[in-house]
Design an enzyme around this catalytic site. Structure first.
Site, short mmCIF file in Angstrom:
data_model
loop_
_atom_site.label_atom_id
_atom_site.label_comp_id
_atom_site.label_asym_id
_atom_site.label_seq_id
_atom_site.Cartn_x
_atom_site.Cartn_y
_atom_site.Cartn_z
N TYR A 9 0.83 -1.20 0.00
CA TYR A 9 0.00 0.00 0.00
C TYR A 9 0.87 1.26 0.00
O TYR A 9 0.68 2.17 -0.81
CB TYR A 9 -0.91 -0.03 1.23
CG TYR A 9 -1.71 1.24 1.44
CD1 TYR A 9 -2.79 1.55 0.61
CD2 TYR A 9 -1.41 2.10 2.48
CE1 TYR A 9 -3.53 2.71 0.81
CE2 TYR A 9 -2.14 3.25 2.69
CZ TYR A 9 -3.20 3.55 1.85
OH TYR A 9 -3.92 4.70 2.05
N LYS A 13 1.49 4.24 -3.01
CA LYS A 13 1.30 5.67 -2.80
C LYS A 13 2.55 6.45 -3.23
O LYS A 13 2.44 7.50 -3.87
CB LYS A 13 0.96 5.95 -1.34
CG LYS A 13 -0.44 5.43 -0.96
CD LYS A 13 -0.78 5.70 0.47
CE LYS A 13 -1.24 7.08 0.69
NZ LYS A 13 -2.63 7.39 0.57
N ASN A 38 -4.20 10.07 8.93
CA ASN A 38 -5.25 9.69 9.88
C ASN A 38 -6.41 10.68 9.94
O ASN A 38 -6.67 11.28 10.98
CB ASN A 38 -4.64 9.47 11.26
CG ASN A 38 -3.57 8.40 11.23
OD1 ASN A 38 -3.88 7.22 11.23
ND2 ASN A 38 -2.32 8.80 11.15
N VAL A 39 -7.09 10.82 8.83
CA VAL A 39 -8.21 11.74 8.71
C VAL A 39 -9.44 11.13 9.42
O VAL A 39 -9.72 9.95 9.29
CB VAL A 39 -8.54 12.00 7.23
CG1 VAL A 39 -9.71 12.97 7.10
CG2 VAL A 39 -7.32 12.52 6.49
N VAL A 53 -9.68 4.40 13.32
CA VAL A 53 -9.86 4.14 14.74
C VAL A 53 -10.91 5.07 15.37
O VAL A 53 -11.65 4.65 16.25
CB VAL A 53 -8.52 4.20 15.50
CG1 VAL A 53 -7.95 5.61 15.54
CG2 VAL A 53 -8.64 3.64 16.90
N ARG A 77 -0.14 8.52 16.45
CA ARG A 77 -0.61 8.95 15.14
C ARG A 77 -0.80 10.46 15.14
O ARG A 77 -1.03 11.08 16.17
CB ARG A 77 -1.96 8.29 14.80
CG ARG A 77 -1.93 6.78 14.75
CD ARG A 77 -1.19 6.28 13.51
NE ARG A 77 -1.14 4.83 13.44
CZ ARG A 77 -0.13 4.08 13.89
NH1 ARG A 77 0.90 4.65 14.48
NH2 ARG A 77 -0.15 2.77 13.76
N ARG A 136 -1.39 -5.56 14.96
CA ARG A 136 -1.63 -5.95 13.57
C ARG A 136 -0.30 -5.99 12.81
O ARG A 136 0.56 -5.12 12.99
CB ARG A 136 -2.58 -4.97 12.89
CG ARG A 136 -3.98 -5.06 13.45
CD ARG A 136 -4.92 -4.19 12.71
NE ARG A 136 -4.58 -2.78 12.91
CZ ARG A 136 -5.38 -1.78 12.65
NH1 ARG A 136 -6.57 -2.01 12.13
NH2 ARG A 136 -5.02 -0.54 12.87
N ASP A 139 1.73 -2.86 11.14
CA ASP A 139 1.28 -1.61 11.74
C ASP A 139 2.49 -0.77 12.14
O ASP A 139 3.39 -1.24 12.83
CB ASP A 139 0.41 -1.90 12.97
CG ASP A 139 -0.43 -0.72 13.39
OD1 ASP A 139 -0.58 0.23 12.61
OD2 ASP A 139 -0.95 -0.75 14.52
#
Length: 175
Positions: A9, A13, A38-39, A53, A77, A136, A139
């Site tokens: 991923y 990008k 982290n929008v 989250v 984050r 995870r 992560d």
């Protein structure tokens, strides 16, 4: 930091950013890449496989269900409210001399997942204890955006603070 993707991923990008840079340089295509960090905000779908989250925590707390934290919750984050991202997009649209550039789009501050949960518990008015589960795979432990380039070249300012954005988000989910 120099980009060093650690997932397919992230690699995709970075490839997209490079395509934009090359098309700007070779063909004069004016494009700007914005890296969203982290929008969160209203209308996020907590049922999506890509759910962030914040909507997961908010819906859990509002329903009286213990939220799930992957790992110890000390991962950090840079959370940013959706209106700040909209502002960054609008600024990038009208900026001159930034074709092919890449800008971090965030608040420029970090919070741990545990801190985020504590803030949301205060807003919702609950003290539900989180259920911790395994970390995870893949992560990232810490994510922090240096937004100084976007502040200088685009005039980016984070108009909505984390606390304000969380309150607005909880209000939306309550309604």
């Amino acid at each position: 930091m120099a980009p060093s993707p650690e997932s397919p991923y992230a690699a995709s990008k970075l490839a997209g950013e490079n395509y934009c840079r090359v098309f700007s340089s070779l063909y004069g295509l004016e494009c700007v890449s914005l890296r969203y960090f982290n929008v969160f905000g209203p209308k996020q779908d907590p049922g999506s496989q890509y759910a962030a989250v914040v909507p997961l925590f908010v819906t859990a707390l509002l329903s009286g269900t213990p939220p799930i934290i992957y790992g110890d919750g000390e991962q950090s984050r840079d959370f940013t409210y959706v209106a700040n991202v909209v502002d960054a997009n609008m600024l990038a649209l009208s900026a001159t001399g930034v074709a092919g550039e890449v800008f971090n789009t965030a608040c420029g501050r970090t919070s741990t997942v545990n801190e985020l949960l504590a803030k949301l518990q205060g807003i919702v008015g609950t003290s539900l204890i989180a259920h911790h589960t395994d970390t995870r795979a893949g992560d990232v432990k810490h994510s922090f955006a240096d937004i100084s380039k976007a502040e200088g070249a685009l005039g980016l300012v984070s108009g909505v603070s984390l606390d304000e954005g969380l309150a607005l988000t909880v209000d939306w989910f309550r309604s």
